[in-house]
Write a protein that holds these residues in place. Structure first.
Motif, PDB file in Angstrom:
ATOM      1  N   ASP A 103      49.072 -38.644  40.484  1.00 46.27           N
ATOM      2  CA  ASP A 103      49.375 -40.005  40.925  1.00 46.27           C
ATOM      3  C   ASP A 103      50.881 -40.258  40.874  1.00 46.27           C
ATOM      4  O   ASP A 103      51.578 -39.836  39.934  1.00 46.27           O
ATOM      5  CB  ASP A 103      48.687 -41.025  40.021  1.00 46.27           C
ATOM      6  CG  ASP A 103      47.166 -40.939  40.085  1.00 46.27           C
ATOM      7  OD1 ASP A 103      46.657 -40.119  40.867  1.00 46.27           O
ATOM      8  OD2 ASP A 103      46.505 -41.704  39.347  1.00 46.27           O
ATOM      9  N   GLY A 104      51.395 -40.971  41.877  1.00 46.72           N
ATOM     10  CA  GLY A 104      52.779 -41.429  41.854  1.00 46.72           C
ATOM     11  C   GLY A 104      53.832 -40.354  41.912  1.00 46.72           C
ATOM     12  O   GLY A 104      54.974 -40.590  41.514  1.00 46.72           O
ATOM     13  N   ARG A 123      39.705 -42.321  53.369  1.00 52.56           N
ATOM     14  CA  ARG A 123      39.899 -41.473  52.192  1.00 52.56           C
ATOM     15  C   ARG A 123      41.290 -40.842  52.194  1.00 52.56           C
ATOM     16  O   ARG A 123      41.960 -40.776  51.150  1.00 52.56           O
ATOM     17  CB  ARG A 123      38.826 -40.388  52.159  1.00 52.56           C
ATOM     18  CG  ARG A 123      38.877 -39.489  50.934  1.00 52.56           C
ATOM     19  CD  ARG A 123      37.720 -38.523  50.934  1.00 52.56           C
ATOM     20  NE  ARG A 123      37.782 -37.597  49.806  1.00 52.56           N
ATOM     21  CZ  ARG A 123      36.923 -36.610  49.606  1.00 52.56           C
ATOM     22  NH1 ARG A 123      35.907 -36.441  50.458  1.00 52.56           N
ATOM     23  NH2 ARG A 123      37.039 -35.808  48.566  1.00 52.56           N
ATOM     24  N   ALA A 126      43.783 -43.478  51.276  1.00 55.01           N
ATOM     25  CA  ALA A 126      43.718 -43.768  49.847  1.00 55.01           C
ATOM     26  C   ALA A 126      44.428 -42.687  49.036  1.00 55.01           C
ATOM     27  O   ALA A 126      45.082 -42.979  48.020  1.00 55.01           O
ATOM     28  CB  ALA A 126      42.262 -43.901  49.399  1.00 55.01           C
ATOM     29  N   GLU A 127      44.316 -41.451  49.466  1.00 58.36           N
ATOM     30  CA  GLU A 127      45.019 -40.354  48.793  1.00 58.36           C
ATOM     31  C   GLU A 127      46.534 -40.497  48.949  1.00 58.36           C
ATOM     32  O   GLU A 127      47.292 -40.252  48.004  1.00 58.36           O
ATOM     33  CB  GLU A 127      44.555 -39.005  49.359  1.00 58.36           C
ATOM     34  CG  GLU A 127      43.251 -38.524  48.779  1.00 58.36           C
ATOM     35  CD  GLU A 127      43.406 -38.156  47.309  1.00 58.36           C
ATOM     36  OE1 GLU A 127      43.758 -36.993  47.014  1.00 58.36           O
ATOM     37  OE2 GLU A 127      43.185 -39.031  46.440  1.00 58.36           O
ATOM     38  N   ALA A 129      48.133 -43.285  49.279  1.00 56.94           N
ATOM     39  CA  ALA A 129      48.517 -44.376  48.384  1.00 56.94           C
ATOM     40  C   ALA A 129      48.539 -43.915  46.932  1.00 56.94           C
ATOM     41  O   ALA A 129      49.432 -44.294  46.163  1.00 56.94           O
ATOM     42  CB  ALA A 129      47.545 -45.547  48.551  1.00 56.94           C
ATOM     43  N   ARG A 130      47.588 -43.091  46.559  1.00 59.13           N
ATOM     44  CA  ARG A 130      47.489 -42.626  45.166  1.00 59.13           C
ATOM     45  C   ARG A 130      48.698 -41.808  44.748  1.00 59.13           C
ATOM     46  O   ARG A 130      49.215 -41.974  43.635  1.00 59.13           O
ATOM     47  CB  ARG A 130      46.220 -41.792  44.988  1.00 59.13           C
ATOM     48  CG  ARG A 130      46.019 -41.268  43.570  1.00 59.13           C
ATOM     49  CD  ARG A 130      44.804 -40.361  43.459  1.00 59.13           C
ATOM     50  NE  ARG A 130      44.922 -39.127  44.227  1.00 59.13           N
ATOM     51  CZ  ARG A 130      45.630 -38.053  43.843  1.00 59.13           C
ATOM     52  NH1 ARG A 130      46.328 -38.090  42.704  1.00 59.13           N
ATOM     53  NH2 ARG A 130      45.664 -36.972  44.596  1.00 59.13           N
ATOM     54  N   VAL A 131      49.173 -40.923  45.623  1.00 57.21           N
ATOM     55  CA  VAL A 131      50.265 -40.017  45.235  1.00 57.21           C
ATOM     56  C   VAL A 131      51.636 -40.650  45.429  1.00 57.21           C
ATOM     57  O   VAL A 131      52.642 -40.056  45.041  1.00 57.21           O
ATOM     58  CB  VAL A 131      50.181 -38.678  45.997  1.00 57.21           C
ATOM     59  CG1 VAL A 131      48.861 -37.979  45.711  1.00 57.21           C
ATOM     60  CG2 VAL A 131      50.402 -38.852  47.499  1.00 57.21           C
ATOM     61  N   ARG A 133      54.605 -43.319  44.597  1.00 54.06           N
ATOM     62  CA  ARG A 133      55.073 -44.174  43.498  1.00 54.06           C
ATOM     63  C   ARG A 133      55.078 -45.625  43.964  1.00 54.06           C
ATOM     64  O   ARG A 133      55.149 -45.907  45.170  1.00 54.06           O
ATOM     65  CB  ARG A 133      56.487 -43.768  43.070  1.00 54.06           C
ATOM     66  CG  ARG A 133      57.533 -43.977  44.147  1.00 54.06           C
ATOM     67  CD  ARG A 133      58.946 -43.921  43.593  1.00 54.06           C
ATOM     68  NE  ARG A 133      59.946 -44.038  44.646  1.00 54.06           N
ATOM     69  CZ  ARG A 133      60.302 -45.180  45.233  1.00 54.06           C
ATOM     70  NH1 ARG A 133      59.723 -46.318  44.881  1.00 54.06           N
ATOM     71  NH2 ARG A 133      61.230 -45.199  46.189  1.00 54.06           N
ATOM     72  N   GLY A 192      44.885 -49.612  49.699  1.00 55.95           N
ATOM     73  CA  GLY A 192      45.787 -50.034  48.633  1.00 55.95           C
ATOM     74  C   GLY A 192      47.202 -50.336  49.074  1.00 55.95           C
ATOM     75  O   GLY A 192      48.061 -50.636  48.237  1.00 55.95           O
ATOM     76  N   ARG A 268      53.718 -49.374  49.586  1.00 59.97           N
ATOM     77  CA  ARG A 268      52.929 -49.270  48.360  1.00 59.97           C
ATOM     78  C   ARG A 268      53.346 -50.359  47.382  1.00 59.97           C
ATOM     79  O   ARG A 268      52.688 -50.698  46.482  1.00 59.97           O
ATOM     80  CB  ARG A 268      53.125 -47.876  47.749  1.00 59.97           C
ATOM     81  CG  ARG A 268      52.247 -47.574  46.544  1.00 59.97           C
ATOM     82  CD  ARG A 268      50.812 -47.312  46.956  1.00 59.97           C
ATOM     83  NE  ARG A 268      50.043 -46.879  45.808  1.00 59.97           N
ATOM     84  CZ  ARG A 268      49.415 -47.713  44.985  1.00 59.97           C
ATOM     85  NH1 ARG A 268      49.477 -49.016  45.178  1.00 59.97           N
ATOM     86  NH2 ARG A 268      48.732 -47.252  43.969  1.00 59.97           N
TER      87      ARG A 268
END
Length: 268
Positions: A103-104, A123, A126-127, A129-131, A133, A192, A268
């Protein structure tokens, strides 16, 4: 269709030789420039293909920015790696829908003309957004309707006329079949991202001659796979029909036509 994501055999080299300078490089330069104020950190590229955008990023971004370029298709990555050797660029096979990163980790995520190939776009978003920062941006581009991309439209119509009972429609179905930016904005919001900005960018596509356009689309994309199902001589026949149609409309060469795409910036 599963075959829409098959880039192997001669396709990667032909894709890079003919289509990269004709339609991808102008948008790659634009996308890379949008990250040029990043002075250090890490950038992730998904669906890197043969590395057209990767090369633009390596040229535009400062040396303190590390680039990880990923793609699900190893033959495309192999070709990309052969075109760019750099200590700051890491090539890695990865599925954009299941990224192997914490993450980030990244200051920016970019995806040029790859989202259309994701079976599960929410999906993949979302990935991304997850990675990212907090405060990072996801930049992606998708092609506009095929009718606004002149060379592609002429090629599809010419080849479809050869095989009216089973026309090869890869270009219309996949690269140019995901231009609903409202749907993309909704998916990005659900993934997100707090803000999105959509820009329609119309540029000019250039090629040295009509045959180069025909080879690029008919032989340098998964349209190749569809055409070959029509027989041993089908690829040559389709390429020639496409070249004749381009020459009839634009002359034998050099040729120029409109290309149109959407560039989306998600915060983000």
């Amino acid at each position: 269709m599963e075959t829409d994501r098959v880039f192997r055999g001669s396709i990667p080299a032909l894709y890079d030789r003919y289509l990269a300078p004709m339609i991808f490089a102008p948008y790659a330069d634009d996308l890379a420039a949008r990250l040029a104020d990043l002075r250090a950190g890490n950038v992730l590229e998904t669906a890197a293909g043969t590395g057209v955008l990767t090369r633009a990023l390596a040229s535009a971004l400062p040396q303190d920015v590390a680039i990880i370029a990923t793609d699900l298709n190893q033959p495309m990555l192999d070709h990309a790696a052969s075109r760019l050797v750099s200590d700051r660029v890491t090539w890695r096979q990865a599925d954009a829908q299941m990224l192997p990163f914490p993450d980030g980790m990244f200051d920016g995520v970019v995806c040029q003309f790859g989202a259309m190939f994701f079976p599960d776009k929410p999906r993949a978003f979302a990935e991304a957004a997850r990675v990212l920062r907090p405060g990072g941006h996801f930049l992606l581009s998708v092609w506009d309707r095929i009718e606004t991309n002149e060379f592609a439209d002429v090629v599809v119509r010419a080849v479809a006329a050869l095989y009216p009972d089973d026309p090869p429609m890869f270009l219309a179905r996949t690269p140019h079949g995901h231009h609903d930016t409202q749907a993309l904005e909704t998916q990005l919001g659900a993934a997100g991202f707090g803000t999105t900005r959509v820009e329609r960018l119309t540029l000019e596509s250039r090629a040295p001659d009509a045959l180069s356009v025909a080879i690029g689309y008919c032989q340098g994309t998964p349209m190749h796979n569809e055409i070959e199902t029509h027989g041993a001589d089908a690829l040559d026949a389709a390429t020639q029909a496409a070249a004749d149609a381009i020459a009839a409309r634009y002359g034998p060469g050099p040729v120029a036509g409109q290309i149109s795409a959407y560039v989306i910036t998600a915060g983000r």
